[in-house]
Design a protein around this motif. Structure first.
Motif, PDB file in Angstrom:
ATOM      1  N   GLY A 135       6.535  38.507  34.442  1.00 42.72           N
ATOM      2  CA  GLY A 135       5.562  37.992  33.479  1.00 42.72           C
ATOM      3  C   GLY A 135       6.037  37.985  32.044  1.00 42.72           C
ATOM      4  N   GLN A 136       7.341  37.927  31.824  1.00 44.79           N
ATOM      5  CA  GLN A 136       7.877  37.971  30.463  1.00 44.79           C
ATOM      6  C   GLN A 136       8.160  36.576  29.883  1.00 44.79           C
ATOM      7  OE1 GLN A 136      11.016  41.025  29.902  1.00 44.79           O
ATOM      8  NE2 GLN A 136      10.593  41.596  32.034  1.00 44.79           N
ATOM      9  N   LEU A 137       7.755  35.525  30.583  1.00 44.81           N
ATOM     10  CA  LEU A 137       7.992  34.166  30.092  1.00 44.81           C
ATOM     11  C   LEU A 137       6.673  33.422  29.895  1.00 44.81           C
ATOM     12  CD1 LEU A 137      11.004  32.890  32.264  1.00 44.81           C
ATOM     13  CD2 LEU A 137      11.055  33.749  29.914  1.00 44.81           C
ATOM     14  N   ASP A 138       6.586  32.712  28.776  1.00 43.97           N
ATOM     15  CA  ASP A 138       5.454  31.806  28.550  1.00 43.97           C
ATOM     16  C   ASP A 138       5.730  30.431  29.155  1.00 43.97           C
ATOM     17  OD1 ASP A 138       3.981  33.665  26.863  1.00 43.97           O
ATOM     18  OD2 ASP A 138       5.502  33.285  25.333  1.00 43.97           O
ATOM     19  N   LEU A 139       6.987  29.989  29.052  1.00 44.81           N
ATOM     20  CA  LEU A 139       7.367  28.667  29.541  1.00 44.81           C
ATOM     21  C   LEU A 139       8.715  28.735  30.235  1.00 44.81           C
ATOM     22  CD1 LEU A 139       6.200  26.765  26.395  1.00 44.81           C
ATOM     23  CD2 LEU A 139       5.591  25.983  28.685  1.00 44.81           C
ATOM     24  N   LEU A 140       8.817  28.067  31.363  1.00 47.55           N
ATOM     25  CA  LEU A 140      10.063  27.991  32.123  1.00 47.55           C
ATOM     26  C   LEU A 140      10.365  26.519  32.404  1.00 47.55           C
ATOM     27  CD1 LEU A 140      12.400  29.268  33.762  1.00 47.55           C
ATOM     28  CD2 LEU A 140      10.818  29.341  35.730  1.00 47.55           C
ATOM     29  N   TYR A 141      11.496  26.031  31.913  1.00 48.32           N
ATOM     30  CA  TYR A 141      11.915  24.646  32.127  1.00 48.32           C
ATOM     31  C   TYR A 141      12.825  24.579  33.355  1.00 48.32           C
ATOM     32  CZ  TYR A 141      10.087  23.308  27.553  1.00 48.32           C
ATOM     33  OH  TYR A 141       9.267  23.039  26.493  1.00 48.32           O
ATOM     34  N   VAL A 142      12.539  23.622  34.236  1.00 50.49           N
ATOM     35  CA  VAL A 142      13.305  23.483  35.475  1.00 50.49           C
ATOM     36  C   VAL A 142      13.546  21.996  35.737  1.00 50.49           C
ATOM     37  CG1 VAL A 142      13.451  24.085  37.920  1.00 50.49           C
ATOM     38  CG2 VAL A 142      12.064  25.492  36.388  1.00 50.49           C
ATOM     39  N   ALA A 143      14.776  21.660  36.105  1.00 47.71           N
ATOM     40  CA  ALA A 143      15.069  20.285  36.509  1.00 47.71           C
ATOM     41  C   ALA A 143      14.465  20.039  37.888  1.00 47.71           C
ATOM     42  CB  ALA A 143      16.573  20.052  36.548  1.00 47.71           C
ATOM     43  N   PRO A 144      14.045  18.812  38.194  1.00 56.43           N
ATOM     44  CA  PRO A 144      13.403  18.570  39.491  1.00 56.43           C
ATOM     45  C   PRO A 144      14.298  18.914  40.674  1.00 56.43           C
ATOM     46  CG  PRO A 144      13.927  16.488  38.376  1.00 56.43           C
ATOM     47  CD  PRO A 144      14.103  17.585  37.383  1.00 56.43           C
ATOM     48  N   GLU A 145      15.616  18.657  40.541  1.00 56.75           N
ATOM     49  CA  GLU A 145      16.552  18.971  41.633  1.00 56.75           C
ATOM     50  C   GLU A 145      16.548  20.474  41.922  1.00 56.75           C
ATOM     51  OE1 GLU A 145      18.209  15.532  39.178  1.00 56.75           O
ATOM     52  OE2 GLU A 145      17.249  17.468  38.808  1.00 56.75           O
TER      53      GLU A 145
END
Length: 608
Positions: free
Chosen positions: A109-119
């Motif tokens: 729970g230490q992240l507000d936002l996580l960016y991930v590529a669709p692949e």
């Protein structure tokens, strides 16, 4: 004001440093915070990212952002980190140790936002990871990538419907700057967002001036445009091929323009380096294929130039929208000519896919050609494509210097008759250049080789120049009164619609081509000065000093200068001369984290 509204506004002001929302932002954010799904259409620079960033900060858990932009994730995360937002990304550029740290931060729970590529997201490892954490929302950025008819189609996006199946209670927000009504329905259907609320903002970008000129010596035309209107400014130049990108970047560099190439044929390292230099250095011009640009956040791109005809209005709108994100005057400049039309028609005819696919591509090209050839307001024509109606804008070339329309019926009959006689009498087909030589009565070696000086149509069009005839042919192709021969090499053939014109049953009004490049009205520099805050001499000096300070800080942090503060924020600081942290906190763009990090330093520099 309700407690929820106050929380949302407090987050906007304390984290992002803005006093109020724009357009539909607040309504979208309230809807998503409340657990609703949304499909958001908002122009580039309209503030789409806040629509998922603020809900991710307010809702329990981590906001997972699906983005196709691996090369830009670092910059997006850096910008959020500067604001005090706990953000990270997972993509193929990381080693296993770094990826493991990000995964643990998510699970704890230490992240507000996580960016991930669709692949990456669609791998079982990542899906299992998300199952074990708490997700605040899913944001699907650049959602037009789901459309198989779109200009940036990404097959992986078709599988993102899995998010609604595995996490039916987690709100999803899909965002894009580019979608017609048909594409919007397709996005909703393919992402299982049929029940989502749609928020459609105006597509208009009034600060962008649209200009389309006839292509002659396009590299020199481009050079003249940059040197006379945007010397030392940042811009993007789009070309269709890798070779054209390379030769154009080299040409600009040889003439003193700081240009860099970007295309898929370059190594990943070179692409990343060139992109970083464009984002972080002032006055850089990047010459690129359409592989470049999605998600570019740079606010001071003063121009976007196309030296080849875009394949669709959607692509053109998306690409030109990267100019003027700071709201100051910018230009969308396009040079196109007859050969562009010939080349794209040939590409469509020879493309893989069924007849429906080719018809769709042809319709997209027809719409783009209609925008180029219009004699009315270009912005009206552009926005009408997205089902939006406006009055003439007064800020495009056709509004500033209205083109003339002329009765081109006889001219069209002459060139169509030439095509007809060559085929009917001699079984021959030729390209545009040879047809123009025939009607103009030029006795070239090729004319003599084929004995074309004996044709009855030889010399019937000597009253028009080569340039004028290229304009006629281009418009005939644009209106499907001529076609590219499927079996030839750019040769021209009649269509079923040609008959009406040949028989005089249809009057053909054409756009008259200027024999010189159109003037631009007031200079770009003058337009920009009018739009900017005009600073007194002392304030201007403070502003320049603040920009030097910002550049030093950005270098130390390894981020673009605009990530620290935008010019608009520094300009307001230089004008207002705040004397306390409280006064500084009320300036747009100064949130709590930046006030804490840079406040005292800024006050000292303002007082210096």
């Amino acid at each position: 004001m309700s407690a929820a509204e106050k929380t949302i506004l407090d987050t906007l002001q304390s984290v992002f440093g803005y006093e109020s929302f724009r357009g539909d932002q607040q309504a979208i954010i309230e809807h998503v915070v409340g657990g609703g799904d949304a499909l958001v259409l908002m122009p580039t620079g309209g503030g789409k990212s806040l629509c998922y960033q603020i809900p991710a900060l307010i809702r329990a858990g981590t906001g997972v952002v699906v983005s196709p932009l691996i090369a830009l994730m670092q910059d997006q995360v850096d910008a959020l980190t500067e604001l005090g937002v706990r953000a990270a990304f997972l993509n193929s550029t990381q080693d296993w140790h770094t990826a493991r740290e990000v995964e643990q931060a998510f699970l704890t729970g230490q992240l507000d936002l996580l960016y991930v590529a669709p692949e990456r997201l669609l791998t079982e490892r990542c899906l299992d990871l998300l199952e074990r954490g708490t997700i605040a929302l899913f944001a699907i950025d650049e959602a037009h990538c789901v459309s198989q008819w779109g200009h940036d189609f990404r097959p992986e996006y078709l599988e993102l419907s899995i998010l609604s199946e595995r996490w039916p209670q987690v709100p999803r927000i899909a965002l894009t700057a580019t979608a017609t009504t048909v594409t919007r329905r397709e996005i909703a259907h393919r992402l299982n967002l049929d029940g989502a609320r749609h928020f459609v903002s105006s597509f208009d970008r009034p600060n962008i001036r649209y200009r389309i000129i006839e292509k002659a010596e396009v590299k020199r035309q481009l050079l003249h445009f940059i040197q006379t209107e945007y010397p030392g400014d940042c811009g993007i130049v789009y070309a269709l091929s890798r070779a054209r990108v390379e030769e154009t970047a080299d040409f600009l560099c040889q003439h003193g323009i700081a240009a860099l190439p970007y295309h898929a044929g370059l190594s990943a390292t070179v692409r990343a380096d060139n992109q970083a230099r464009f984002l972080r250095e002032d006055g850089r011009v990047i010459v690129a294929t359409i592989a470049f640009g999605m998600g570019i956040n740079k606010p001071d791109v003063r121009f976007v130039a196309h030296i080849d005809l875009p394949k669709s209005v959607e692509g053109y709108y998306q690409e030109t929208g990267r100019a003027g994100r700071d709201g100051l005057p910018a230009t969308a400049w396009l040079a196109y000519g007859l050969q562009d039309v010939v080349q794209l028609r040939r590409m469509i005819d020879g493309s893989a896919g069924d007849d429906l696919f080719r018809r769709r591509l042809g319709a997209q090209l027809d719409a783009m050609l209609g925008l180029c050839e219009t004699v009315s307001c270009r912005r009206q024509r552009l926005l009408a494509y997205f089902d939006q109606t406006i009055e003439p804008c007064g800020n495009c070339d056709t509004c500033l210097e209205p083109p003339q329309a002329w009765d081109g019926t006889v001219a069209a009959q002459k060139i169509l008759s030439t095509v007809y006689r060559l085929w009917r009498e001699r079984g021959q087909r030729f390209g545009a250049g040879h047809l123009i030589d025939i009607v103009r009565g030029k006795t070239t070696e090729r004319i003599k080789q084929y004995d074309h000086q004996t044709l009855s149509v030889f010399g019937v069009g000597a009253d028009l120049s080569d340039q004028a005839w290229r304009g006629v042919l281009r418009q005939l192709l644009a209106q499907s009164l001529l076609a590219i021969d499927h079996e030839g090499y750019g040769t021209l053939a009649l269509t079923s619609a040609s008959r009406e014109v040949l028989k005089g049953e249809k009057t053909l009004m054409l756009r008259r081509e200027s024999e010189k490049q159109a003037r631009t009205g007031r200079s770009t520099a003058a337009r920009r000065k009018e739009a900017e805050i005009v600073l007194p001499a002392a304030a201007q000096q403070r502003f320049e000093a603040l920009r030097v300070w910002r550049a030093d800080v950005a270098r130390g942090h390894g981020v673009p200068a605009y990530v620290i503060f935008h010019d608009a924020t520094l300009r307001e600081i230089a004008l207002q001369c705040p004397t306390s942290l409280d006064e500084l906190s009320h300036i747009s763009g100064v949130g709590a984290r930046k006030l804490e990090a840079y406040g005292e330093d800024l006050l000292r520099r303002v007082d210096a």
